[in-house]
Design a protein around this motif. Structure first.
Motif, PDB file in Angstrom:
ATOM      1  N   UNK A  12       0.045   9.075   4.020  1.00 47.93           N
ATOM      2  CA  UNK A  12      -1.499   9.348   3.597  1.00 47.93           C
ATOM      3  C   UNK A  12      -2.466   8.341   3.570  1.00 47.93           C
ATOM      4  N   UNK A  13      -3.518   8.603   4.012  1.00 45.71           N
ATOM      5  CA  UNK A  13      -4.661   7.412   4.135  1.00 45.71           C
ATOM      6  C   UNK A  13      -4.977   7.203   2.344  1.00 45.71           C
ATOM      7  N   UNK A  14      -4.613   7.899   1.465  1.00 43.81           N
ATOM      8  CA  UNK A  14      -4.781   7.620   0.119  1.00 43.81           C
ATOM      9  C   UNK A  14      -3.820   7.093  -0.446  1.00 43.81           C
ATOM     10  N   UNK A  15      -2.627   6.662   0.014  1.00 49.00           N
ATOM     11  CA  UNK A  15      -1.564   5.944  -0.408  1.00 49.00           C
ATOM     12  C   UNK A  15      -1.607   4.594  -0.507  1.00 49.00           C
ATOM     13  N   UNK A  16      -0.561   3.938  -1.253  1.00 50.87           N
ATOM     14  CA  UNK A  16      -0.489   2.408  -1.340  1.00 50.87           C
ATOM     15  C   UNK A  16      -0.298   1.927  -0.065  1.00 50.87           C
ATOM     16  N   UNK A  17      -0.772   0.800   0.249  1.00 51.32           N
ATOM     17  CA  UNK A  17      -0.813  -0.058   1.414  1.00 51.32           C
ATOM     18  C   UNK A  17       0.642  -0.207   2.017  1.00 51.32           C
ATOM     19  N   UNK A  18       1.264   0.079   3.168  1.00 54.95           N
ATOM     20  CA  UNK A  18       2.605  -0.206   3.529  1.00 54.95           C
ATOM     21  C   UNK A  18       2.582  -1.534   4.104  1.00 54.95           C
ATOM     22  N   UNK A  19       3.549  -2.668   3.462  1.00 54.19           N
ATOM     23  CA  UNK A  19       3.595  -3.917   3.785  1.00 54.19           C
ATOM     24  C   UNK A  19       5.146  -4.297   4.043  1.00 54.19           C
ATOM     25  N   UNK A  20       5.279  -5.359   4.381  1.00 54.97           N
ATOM     26  CA  UNK A  20       6.753  -5.729   4.753  1.00 54.97           C
ATOM     27  C   UNK A  20       7.480  -5.846   3.626  1.00 54.97           C
ATOM     28  N   UNK A  31      -1.002   3.303   6.131  1.00 55.14           N
ATOM     29  CA  UNK A  31      -0.688   2.262   7.226  1.00 55.14           C
ATOM     30  C   UNK A  31      -1.936   1.361   7.107  1.00 55.14           C
ATOM     31  N   UNK A  32      -2.891   1.624   6.521  1.00 56.31           N
ATOM     32  CA  UNK A  32      -4.158   0.687   6.543  1.00 56.31           C
ATOM     33  C   UNK A  32      -5.277   1.703   6.287  1.00 56.31           C
ATOM     34  N   UNK A  81       2.713   9.085  12.999  1.00 65.49           N
ATOM     35  CA  UNK A  81       2.602   7.707  13.576  1.00 65.49           C
ATOM     36  C   UNK A  81       3.176   6.819  12.337  1.00 65.49           C
ATOM     37  N   UNK A  82       2.765   7.364  11.340  1.00 66.24           N
ATOM     38  CA  UNK A  82       2.968   6.308  10.046  1.00 66.24           C
ATOM     39  C   UNK A  82       4.737   6.390   9.829  1.00 66.24           C
ATOM     40  N   UNK A  83       5.362   7.651   9.978  1.00 64.42           N
ATOM     41  CA  UNK A  83       6.560   7.967  10.198  1.00 64.42           C
ATOM     42  C   UNK A  83       7.562   6.886  10.994  1.00 64.42           C
ATOM     43  N   UNK A  84       7.120   6.681  12.392  1.00 62.65           N
ATOM     44  CA  UNK A  84       7.179   6.126  12.963  1.00 62.65           C
ATOM     45  C   UNK A  84       7.461   4.588  12.613  1.00 62.65           C
ATOM     46  N   UNK A  85       6.280   4.220  12.324  1.00 61.51           N
ATOM     47  CA  UNK A  85       5.975   2.681  11.555  1.00 61.51           C
ATOM     48  C   UNK A  85       7.064   2.587  10.498  1.00 61.51           C
ATOM     49  N   UNK A  86       7.133   3.358   9.708  1.00 62.60           N
ATOM     50  CA  UNK A  86       8.047   3.088   8.445  1.00 62.60           C
ATOM     51  C   UNK A  86       9.636   3.004   8.737  1.00 62.60           C
ATOM     52  N   UNK A  87       9.972   3.878   9.694  1.00 63.19           N
ATOM     53  CA  UNK A  87      11.301   4.062  10.037  1.00 63.19           C
ATOM     54  C   UNK A  87      11.653   2.687  10.873  1.00 63.19           C
ATOM     55  N   UNK A  88      10.582   2.224  11.711  1.00 68.43           N
ATOM     56  CA  UNK A  88      10.992   0.905  12.561  1.00 68.43           C
ATOM     57  C   UNK A  88      11.192  -0.074  11.770  1.00 68.43           C
ATOM     58  N   UNK A  89      10.185  -0.302  10.804  1.00 64.79           N
ATOM     59  CA  UNK A  89       9.954  -1.508  10.006  1.00 64.79           C
ATOM     60  C   UNK A  89      11.143  -1.523   9.068  1.00 64.79           C
TER      61      UNK A  89
END
Ligand code: ADE
Length: 240
Positions: free
Chosen positions: A84-92, A133-134, A143-151
Protein backbone atom coordinates in the motif's frame (compact mmCIF):
# COMPACT_ATOMS: atom_id res chain seq x y z
CA UNK A 1 9.79 -20.63 2.93
CA UNK A 2 6.20 -20.64 1.79
CA UNK A 3 4.72 -17.55 0.08
CA UNK A 4 1.11 -17.16 -1.02
CA UNK A 5 0.19 -14.21 -3.23
CA UNK A 6 -3.48 -13.33 -3.70
CA UNK A 7 -4.37 -11.04 -6.61
CA UNK A 8 -7.04 -10.42 -9.23
CA UNK A 9 -4.19 -10.56 -11.78
CA UNK A 10 -2.35 -13.79 -10.96
CA UNK A 11 -0.67 -13.63 -14.42
CA UNK A 12 1.24 -10.59 -13.18
CA UNK A 13 3.27 -12.88 -10.94
CA UNK A 14 4.42 -15.11 -13.83
CA UNK A 15 7.81 -13.37 -13.72
CA UNK A 16 8.49 -15.28 -10.51
CA UNK A 17 9.00 -18.41 -12.65
CA UNK A 18 12.16 -16.81 -14.06
CA UNK A 19 15.76 -16.37 -13.00
CA UNK A 20 16.92 -16.94 -9.41
CA UNK A 21 13.42 -16.96 -7.91
CA UNK A 22 12.29 -19.52 -10.50
CA UNK A 23 15.34 -21.66 -9.69
CA UNK A 24 14.67 -21.34 -5.95
CA UNK A 25 11.17 -22.67 -6.58
CA UNK A 26 12.42 -25.59 -8.68
CA UNK A 27 15.03 -26.39 -6.02
CA UNK A 28 12.33 -26.48 -3.34
CA UNK A 29 13.80 -23.51 -1.41
CA UNK A 30 10.71 -21.41 -2.05
CA UNK A 31 7.16 -22.78 -2.13
CA UNK A 32 5.33 -19.99 -3.98
CA UNK A 33 1.62 -20.20 -4.68
CA UNK A 34 -0.33 -17.57 -6.58
CA UNK A 35 -4.10 -17.36 -6.14
CA UNK A 36 -6.86 -15.59 -8.04
CA UNK A 37 -8.92 -13.56 -5.55
CA UNK A 38 -11.99 -14.06 -7.75
CA UNK A 39 -12.02 -17.72 -6.74
CA UNK A 40 -13.52 -16.47 -3.45
CA UNK A 41 -16.32 -14.38 -5.01
CA UNK A 42 -19.86 -15.68 -4.77
CA UNK A 43 -21.75 -13.86 -7.51
CA UNK A 44 -22.09 -14.34 -11.25
CA UNK A 45 -19.96 -11.29 -12.02
CA UNK A 46 -17.21 -12.38 -9.62
CA UNK A 47 -17.31 -8.94 -7.99
CA UNK A 48 -14.39 -7.94 -5.77
CA UNK A 49 -15.08 -4.21 -5.26
CA UNK A 50 -17.76 -1.66 -4.47
CA UNK A 51 -18.20 2.10 -4.05
CA UNK A 52 -16.62 3.77 -1.00
CA UNK A 53 -18.79 4.62 2.02
CA UNK A 54 -18.66 8.39 2.49
CA UNK A 55 -18.43 8.94 -1.25
CA UNK A 56 -15.47 9.86 -3.40
CA UNK A 57 -13.80 8.59 -6.51
CA UNK A 58 -12.86 5.02 -7.28
CA UNK A 59 -13.76 1.63 -5.87
CA UNK A 60 -12.75 -0.21 -2.72
CA UNK A 61 -12.11 -3.95 -2.42
CA UNK A 62 -14.77 -5.78 -0.43
CA UNK A 63 -13.81 -7.18 2.98
CA UNK A 64 -16.05 -10.25 2.66
CA UNK A 65 -14.25 -11.51 -0.46
CA UNK A 66 -10.82 -10.85 1.08
CA UNK A 67 -11.99 -12.45 4.34
CA UNK A 68 -12.90 -15.72 2.64
CA UNK A 69 -9.59 -15.74 0.75
CA UNK A 70 -7.44 -14.98 3.78
CA UNK A 71 -9.31 -17.41 6.04
CA UNK A 72 -8.32 -20.12 3.56
CA UNK A 73 -4.74 -19.05 2.90
CA UNK A 74 -3.50 -17.67 6.25
CA UNK A 75 -2.40 -20.00 9.00
CA UNK A 76 -1.67 -18.78 12.54
CA UNK A 77 2.10 -18.59 12.03
CA UNK A 78 1.86 -16.58 8.80
CA UNK A 79 2.84 -12.95 8.28
CA UNK A 80 0.36 -10.97 6.20
CA UNK A 81 1.94 -8.37 3.89
CA UNK A 82 -0.34 -5.77 2.34
CA UNK A 83 1.31 -3.54 -0.28
CA UNK A 84 0.00 0.00 0.00
CA UNK A 85 1.34 3.50 -0.71
CA UNK A 86 0.23 4.24 2.87
CA UNK A 87 2.43 1.48 4.32
CA UNK A 88 5.86 1.65 5.97
CA UNK A 89 8.65 1.95 3.41
CA UNK A 90 10.08 -1.39 2.25
CA UNK A 91 13.87 -1.51 2.73
CA UNK A 92 16.62 -4.13 2.76
CA UNK A 93 16.09 -4.36 6.55
CA UNK A 94 12.42 -5.24 5.95
CA UNK A 95 13.49 -7.88 3.42
CA UNK A 96 15.93 -9.34 5.98
CA UNK A 97 13.20 -9.44 8.61
CA UNK A 98 10.70 -11.12 6.28
CA UNK A 99 13.32 -13.65 5.11
CA UNK A 100 13.26 -15.08 8.63
CA UNK A 101 9.56 -15.94 8.35
CA UNK A 102 8.21 -19.38 7.50
CA UNK A 103 5.09 -18.22 5.73
CA UNK A 104 4.29 -14.93 4.01
CA UNK A 105 0.90 -14.09 2.51
CA UNK A 106 0.84 -11.09 0.19
CA UNK A 107 -2.59 -9.54 -0.37
CA UNK A 108 -2.52 -7.41 -3.52
CA UNK A 109 -5.07 -4.62 -3.51
CA UNK A 110 -6.29 -2.75 -6.60
CA UNK A 111 -8.38 0.35 -7.14
CA UNK A 112 -8.44 2.60 -4.04
CA UNK A 113 -7.29 -0.29 -1.86
CA UNK A 114 -8.77 -2.94 0.41
CA UNK A 115 -11.48 -2.12 2.99
CA UNK A 116 -9.51 -1.03 6.09
CA UNK A 117 -11.27 -3.56 8.32
CA UNK A 118 -9.37 -6.41 6.65
CA UNK A 119 -5.91 -5.42 7.97
CA UNK A 120 -7.46 -4.57 11.35
CA UNK A 121 -9.28 -7.91 11.59
CA UNK A 122 -6.27 -10.08 10.71
CA UNK A 123 -3.94 -8.07 12.96
CA UNK A 124 -5.84 -9.72 15.82
CA UNK A 125 -4.73 -13.13 14.56
CA UNK A 126 -1.40 -12.80 12.73
CA UNK A 127 1.31 -10.21 12.14
CA UNK A 128 0.20 -7.71 9.51
CA UNK A 129 2.57 -5.30 7.74
CA UNK A 130 1.45 -2.71 5.22
CA UNK A 131 4.42 -2.00 2.96
CA UNK A 132 5.07 0.81 0.50
CA UNK A 133 7.69 0.59 -2.23
CA UNK A 134 8.17 4.35 -2.09
CA UNK A 135 6.47 7.69 -2.38
CA UNK A 136 4.57 7.14 -5.60
CA UNK A 137 1.33 5.42 -6.52
CA UNK A 138 1.09 2.19 -8.50
CA UNK A 139 -2.08 0.70 -9.92
CA UNK A 140 -2.07 -2.15 -7.46
CA UNK A 141 -0.01 -4.33 -5.16
CA UNK A 142 1.24 -6.81 -7.77
CA UNK A 143 4.45 -4.97 -8.66
CA UNK A 144 5.15 -4.58 -4.94
CA UNK A 145 4.54 -8.32 -4.47
CA UNK A 146 7.13 -9.03 -7.19
CA UNK A 147 9.60 -6.72 -5.47
CA UNK A 148 9.05 -8.13 -2.00
CA UNK A 149 9.22 -11.78 -3.12
CA UNK A 150 12.41 -11.20 -5.14
CA UNK A 151 14.15 -9.17 -2.42
CA UNK A 152 13.23 -11.74 0.24
CA UNK A 153 13.84 -14.90 -1.82
CA UNK A 154 17.42 -13.93 -2.69
CA UNK A 155 18.22 -13.80 1.03
CA UNK A 156 17.10 -17.39 1.62
CA UNK A 157 20.04 -19.75 2.16
CA UNK A 158 21.09 -21.39 -1.10
CA UNK A 159 19.28 -19.00 -3.47
CA UNK A 160 22.23 -16.73 -4.35
CA UNK A 161 25.21 -18.88 -5.40
CA UNK A 162 27.89 -16.83 -3.64
CA UNK A 163 26.60 -15.48 -0.29
CA UNK A 164 29.56 -13.03 -0.19
CA UNK A 165 27.81 -11.01 -2.91
CA UNK A 166 24.98 -10.30 -0.45
CA UNK A 167 27.41 -8.65 1.96
CA UNK A 168 29.09 -6.25 -0.47
CA UNK A 169 26.06 -5.03 -2.41
CA UNK A 170 24.23 -1.71 -1.99
CA UNK A 171 22.19 -1.55 1.23
CA UNK A 172 24.21 -4.50 2.56
CA UNK A 173 25.78 -4.80 5.99
CA UNK A 174 27.94 -1.67 5.56
CA UNK A 175 24.85 0.53 5.06
CA UNK A 176 26.44 2.10 1.96
CA UNK A 177 25.72 2.09 -1.75
CA UNK A 178 27.95 -0.32 -3.63
CA UNK A 179 31.25 0.88 -5.19
CA UNK A 180 31.37 1.09 -9.02
CA UNK A 181 32.23 -2.18 -10.77
CA UNK A 182 34.13 -2.85 -14.01
CA UNK A 183 34.93 -5.80 -16.27
CA UNK A 184 36.82 -6.45 -19.52
CA UNK A 185 37.92 -4.81 -21.72
CA UNK A 186 40.21 -2.68 -19.54
CA UNK A 187 39.88 0.15 -22.08
CA UNK A 188 36.53 0.91 -23.73
CA UNK A 189 35.46 3.91 -25.85
CA UNK A 190 38.37 5.92 -24.47
CA UNK A 191 37.49 5.08 -20.85
CA UNK A 192 40.03 3.16 -18.80
CA UNK A 193 39.30 1.02 -15.76
CA UNK A 194 40.87 2.62 -12.62
CA UNK A 195 44.52 1.46 -12.40
CA UNK A 196 44.22 0.28 -8.81
CA UNK A 197 41.79 -2.48 -9.86
CA UNK A 198 44.44 -3.91 -12.19
CA UNK A 199 47.18 -3.71 -9.54
CA UNK A 200 46.44 -7.01 -7.82
CA UNK A 201 47.04 -5.21 -4.52
CA UNK A 202 44.13 -6.45 -2.39
CA UNK A 203 44.41 -4.02 0.50
CA UNK A 204 44.59 -1.03 -1.85
CA UNK A 205 41.65 -2.29 -3.88
CA UNK A 206 39.59 -2.74 -0.73
CA UNK A 207 40.47 0.80 0.44
CA UNK A 208 39.62 2.24 -2.99
CA UNK A 209 36.26 0.44 -3.05
CA UNK A 210 35.40 1.61 0.46
CA UNK A 211 36.27 5.22 -0.46
CA UNK A 212 34.21 5.13 -3.65
CA UNK A 213 31.27 3.59 -1.77
CA UNK A 214 31.42 6.34 0.86
CA UNK A 215 31.84 9.07 -1.75
CA UNK A 216 28.91 7.80 -3.82
CA UNK A 217 26.68 7.40 -0.79
CA UNK A 218 27.50 10.90 0.49
CA UNK A 219 26.71 12.35 -2.95
CA UNK A 220 23.56 10.41 -3.79
CA UNK A 221 22.11 9.37 -0.42
CA UNK A 222 23.24 11.69 2.40
CA UNK A 223 20.39 10.20 4.46
CA UNK A 224 22.24 6.86 4.50
CA UNK A 225 25.49 8.50 5.62
CA UNK A 226 23.67 10.28 8.44
CA UNK A 227 22.26 6.93 9.56
CA UNK A 228 25.67 5.21 9.69
CA UNK A 229 26.86 3.93 13.04
CA UNK A 230 29.99 6.07 13.79
CA UNK A 231 31.59 2.94 15.29
CA UNK A 232 31.45 1.34 11.84
CA UNK A 233 33.65 4.09 10.35
CA UNK A 234 37.42 3.67 10.34
CA UNK A 235 40.15 6.31 10.73
CA UNK A 236 40.49 6.75 6.97
CA UNK A 237 36.72 7.10 6.46
CA UNK A 238 36.55 10.00 8.89
CA UNK A 239 39.37 11.79 7.05
CA UNK A 240 37.43 11.50 3.80
N1 ADE B 1 0.13 0.10 -4.26
C1 ADE B 1 -0.03 1.28 -4.87
N2 ADE B 1 1.05 2.05 -4.72
C2 ADE B 1 1.94 1.34 -3.98
C3 ADE B 1 3.23 1.59 -3.47
N3 ADE B 1 3.88 2.75 -3.69
N4 ADE B 1 3.83 0.63 -2.75
C4 ADE B 1 3.20 -0.52 -2.51
N5 ADE B 1 1.98 -0.83 -2.95
C5 ADE B 1 1.34 0.10 -3.69
Amino acid sequence: MRVDVVSIFPEYLAALDLSLVGKARTAGLLDLRVHDLRAWTDDRHRTVDDTPFGGGAGMVMRPDVWGRALDDVLDDGAHLVVPSPAGEVFTQRTAERLAGEEHLVVACGRYEGIDARVAEHYAGRVRVTELSLGDYVLNGGEVAALVVVEAVARLLPGVVGNPASLVEESHGAAGLLEYPVYTKPAEWAGHAVPDVLLSGHHARIERWRRDRALERTAERRPDLVAALDPAALDRHDVAL
